[in-house]
Design a protein around this motif. Structure first.
Motif, PDB file in Angstrom:
ATOM      1  N   PHE A 151       0.838  -1.203   0.000  1.00 18.85           N
ATOM      2  CA  PHE A 151       0.000   0.000   0.000  1.00 18.85           C
ATOM      3  C   PHE A 151       0.870   1.248   0.000  1.00 18.85           C
ATOM      4  CE2 PHE A 151      -2.275   3.349   2.371  1.00 18.85           C
ATOM      5  CZ  PHE A 151      -3.369   3.502   1.533  1.00 18.85           C
ATOM      6  N   GLY A 152       1.945   1.230   0.811  1.00 19.94           N
ATOM      7  CA  GLY A 152       2.851   2.369   0.830  1.00 19.94           C
ATOM      8  C   GLY A 152       3.529   2.584  -0.516  1.00 19.94           C
ATOM      9  N   TRP A 194       2.285   1.719  -3.439  1.00 19.22           N
ATOM     10  CA  TRP A 194       1.255   2.212  -4.355  1.00 19.22           C
ATOM     11  C   TRP A 194       0.977   3.687  -4.132  1.00 19.22           C
ATOM     12  CZ3 TRP A 194      -3.954   3.628  -3.074  1.00 19.22           C
ATOM     13  CH2 TRP A 194      -4.740   3.925  -4.194  1.00 19.22           C
ATOM     14  N   ARG A 195       0.830   4.080  -2.861  1.00 19.09           N
ATOM     15  CA  ARG A 195       0.563   5.480  -2.541  1.00 19.09           C
ATOM     16  C   ARG A 195       1.747   6.368  -2.909  1.00 19.09           C
ATOM     17  NH1 ARG A 195      -3.915   8.138  -1.455  1.00 19.09           N
ATOM     18  NH2 ARG A 195      -2.894   9.376   0.172  1.00 19.09           N
TER      19      ARG A 195
END
Length: 276
Positions: free
Chosen positions: A31-32, A34-35
């Protein structure tokens, strides 16, 4: 279903037992990434592929069956996990890290100073070697493997060692490596040699040095604790060393790779820097 892997007295079974903690950790990292823009269309496919493969290998090393085998049954499986995390997943994750991470580090003077310290070659080698040796000392490893939290700490130390080893030569983009050229080759050779005493001790010991694996139910009847330990030492020396030397070879080829300018037979023109 358990949170993290740990040693067990139960006989080995191939029944699937996922670990929630490993999936959660990899999901948070993904997620990190991707963000932070690791998978943006503007990024080169090689860097996006490196991030994906790194995440998959990180999950494979910390989930069933490899994590289960390594935590309580086979020290050779534990060494496979170490090679996967320290030598393969860590550099891939750094190569594919999101640009936002490098920009965040460079945003303040304090972060730049901290990064400058931890990415110093001497600091990286000394601390990473100390971590790898620490997780290999039986008096420390055996009690840690008995609990899920202790096993998590061991795995976290591996991940930290892997990141430290590769920071001087593979920092997050758009940061510039501390080492370049021949110095990278020299540094990686030192990295390949520094932790070898651990493997030598395991190889020449006349008895199993880890009670966890000595007393564990045998997964493979023909592989006793001594042979398992010798196999682990071979994996540490041969497989781990081979991975590093593949890195060295690739970087040497990249350094020496050059193309002649069109319609020009004069001096070689250095290859361009790797894409974004």
């Amino acid at each position: 279903m358990r949170w993290w892997c740990s040693a067990s007295d139960a006989n080995w079974t191939w029944a699937w037992r996922p670990y929630v903690g490993s999936w959660l950790v990899v999901a948070l990292v993904a997620f990190g990434y991707w963000r932070g823009g690791a998978f943006d269309r503007t990024r080169h496919r090689r860097r996006k592929a490196a991030a994906v493969v790194g995440l998959v290998l990180l999950l494979a090393a910390n989930d069933w069956p490899l994590a289960s085998l390594g935590a309580g049954y086979l020290v050779s499986a534990q060494m496979v996990r170490q090679v996967l995390i320290v030598m393969i997943a860590a550099p891939l994750l750094l190569y594919g890290s999101p640009p936002a991470l490098g920009n965040w580090i460079e945003a303040t003077a304090r972060r730049r100073r901290v990064f400058g310290l931890v990415s110093t070659p001497v600091f990286a080698i000394v601390v990473s070697t100390a971590l790898i040796v620490s997780v290999s000392v039986p008096v420390f490893t055996d009690p840690m493997l008995r609990t899920q939290f202790g096993s998590f700490v061991l795995d976290f130390m591996w991940i930290t060692a892997g990141i430290l080893i590769w920071l001087p030569v593979q920092p997050p983009r758009p940061m510039v490596p501390r080492l370049s050229g021949v110095l990278v080759i020299v540094y990686l050779i030192v990295v390949s040699v520094a932790p070898l005493p651990v493997a030598f001790f395991m190889t020449w010991s006349d008895f199993p040095i880890y009670h966890t694996y000595q007393l564990a139910p045998r997964v493979i009847g023909a592989l006793d604790a001594n042979e398992d330990q010798e196999l682990a030492a071979a994996i540490f020396q041969v497989a781990g060393g081979l991975v590093i030397w593949l890195h060295i070879t690739a970087r040497w080829v990249h350094m020496s790779g050059a193309t002649r300018a069109p319609r020009f037979r004069g001096p070689l023109v250095a290859a361009q820097e790797s894409p974004r």
